[in-house]
Design a protein around this motif. Structure first.
Motif, short mmCIF file in Angstrom:
data_model
loop_
_atom_site.label_atom_id
_atom_site.label_comp_id
_atom_site.label_asym_id
_atom_site.label_seq_id
_atom_site.Cartn_x
_atom_site.Cartn_y
_atom_site.Cartn_z
N UNK A 23 -2.78 3.00 -10.85
CA UNK A 23 -3.42 2.43 -9.66
C UNK A 23 -4.35 1.28 -10.00
N UNK A 24 -4.33 0.26 -9.15
CA UNK A 24 -5.33 -0.80 -9.23
C UNK A 24 -6.59 -0.31 -8.53
N UNK A 25 -6.39 0.31 -7.40
CA UNK A 25 -7.51 0.95 -6.70
C UNK A 25 -6.97 1.97 -5.71
N UNK A 26 -7.81 2.90 -5.33
CA UNK A 26 -7.40 3.89 -4.33
C UNK A 26 -8.62 4.45 -3.60
N UNK A 27 -8.33 5.05 -2.45
CA UNK A 27 -9.37 5.74 -1.68
C UNK A 27 -8.89 7.14 -1.36
N UNK A 28 -9.84 8.04 -1.26
CA UNK A 28 -9.57 9.43 -0.89
C UNK A 28 -10.49 9.79 0.26
N UNK A 29 -9.92 10.32 1.32
CA UNK A 29 -10.76 10.75 2.44
C UNK A 29 -10.42 12.19 2.80
N UNK A 30 -11.43 13.00 2.94
CA UNK A 30 -11.23 14.39 3.36
C UNK A 30 -11.68 14.52 4.81
N UNK A 31 -10.77 15.02 5.65
CA UNK A 31 -11.00 15.05 7.09
C UNK A 31 -10.69 16.42 7.67
N UNK A 83 -17.08 9.61 10.29
CA UNK A 83 -16.43 8.72 11.26
C UNK A 83 -15.09 9.38 11.58
N UNK A 94 -6.60 -1.31 1.43
CA UNK A 94 -7.45 -0.14 1.66
C UNK A 94 -8.62 -0.53 2.56
N UNK A 95 -8.85 0.27 3.60
CA UNK A 95 -9.92 -0.04 4.57
C UNK A 95 -11.28 0.26 3.97
N UNK A 96 -12.20 -0.68 4.14
CA UNK A 96 -13.58 -0.51 3.65
C UNK A 96 -14.41 0.04 4.79
N UNK A 97 -14.48 1.33 4.88
CA UNK A 97 -15.17 1.98 5.99
C UNK A 97 -16.61 2.32 5.60
N UNK A 109 -13.61 12.34 9.62
CA UNK A 109 -13.70 12.13 8.17
C UNK A 109 -15.04 12.66 7.68
N UNK A 110 -14.97 13.63 6.77
CA UNK A 110 -16.18 14.31 6.29
C UNK A 110 -16.75 13.63 5.05
N UNK A 111 -15.84 13.15 4.18
CA UNK A 111 -16.32 12.42 2.99
C UNK A 111 -15.23 11.49 2.48
N UNK A 112 -15.64 10.48 1.73
CA UNK A 112 -14.66 9.57 1.14
C UNK A 112 -15.13 9.07 -0.22
N UNK A 113 -14.16 8.63 -1.00
CA UNK A 113 -14.42 8.02 -2.30
C UNK A 113 -13.50 6.84 -2.51
N UNK A 114 -14.05 5.78 -3.09
CA UNK A 114 -13.26 4.60 -3.41
C UNK A 114 -13.27 4.40 -4.92
N UNK A 115 -12.13 4.05 -5.46
CA UNK A 115 -12.04 3.81 -6.90
C UNK A 115 -11.41 2.46 -7.15
N UNK A 116 -12.12 1.63 -7.89
CA UNK A 116 -11.51 0.37 -8.34
C UNK A 116 -11.40 0.42 -9.84
N UNK A 117 -10.20 0.17 -10.35
CA UNK A 117 -9.99 0.33 -11.80
C UNK A 117 -10.45 -0.94 -12.54
N UNK A 121 0.83 -1.21 0.00
CA UNK A 121 0.00 0.00 0.00
C UNK A 121 0.86 1.26 0.00
N UNK A 128 -9.33 3.78 11.73
CA UNK A 128 -10.65 4.40 11.60
C UNK A 128 -11.57 3.91 12.70
#
Lengths: 108, 108
Positions: free
Chosen positions: A90-98, B12, B4-7, B100-108, A56, B62
């Protein structure tokens, strides 16, 4: 640019970017360095921390406001890198805004 | 435990722990694995992401609430690890508690 970011007193904002890479470099290292350099020149940038191992990569960038994060997201050179990230790196990624509520630094 | 954590949906909480290690292992790897295992059994734990390279280690855990973070901080086995971290394992570290206010996950 490396190590622990020396950020001002909270509250401020963090973007936590976690990613799993495809194999090979494909220009990734160079672009990643360039993006850190470019981010650090943006208005409201407070610092960045980054670590990557075989499983990671985690990059946390710190910002003074949601507005600054939005501006960086929309930066044209950054958008080109985002596209390339989705297509190649990237294979996959996450973005978190805090919102950072509190912090502590320890030097031994 | 890795990747990547699946939250669940925000809001949170995240604890961003960045650290620079002393040289050598001194039981660090084993204790680090044990702490992740133990954290994941705590009430309110939502996931963890971790990466370490030669410069820096970043672990983001998290949680559902500030209360759960406080309980984990005060966990007795965790306190022993915290002491050992300060005495032996880390040159310096930072801890940030964020909402954490918002998040996005991307899988290619």
């Amino acid at each position: 640019m490396s190590g622990i970011a020396q950020t001002p007193e909270p509250p401020y904002y963090a973007v936590i970017f976690a990613s799993q890479r495809t194999k090979g470099d494909s220009g990734y290292g160079k672009m990643a360095d360039k993006m850190v350099e470019l981010a650090s020149q943006q208005k409201g940038f407070l610092g960045v921390e980054s670590a990557r191992d075989e499983e990671l990569g985690i990059t946390v960038s710190y910002w003074d406001s949601l507005e600054s994060i939005k501006n960086w997201k929309e930066n044209s050179a950054h958008r080109i890198a985002q596209d390339k990230g989705k297509k190649e790196w990237y294979m996959n990624f996450s973005l978190r805004v805090c919102r950072v509520e509190r912090h502590n630094f320890f030097e031994m």
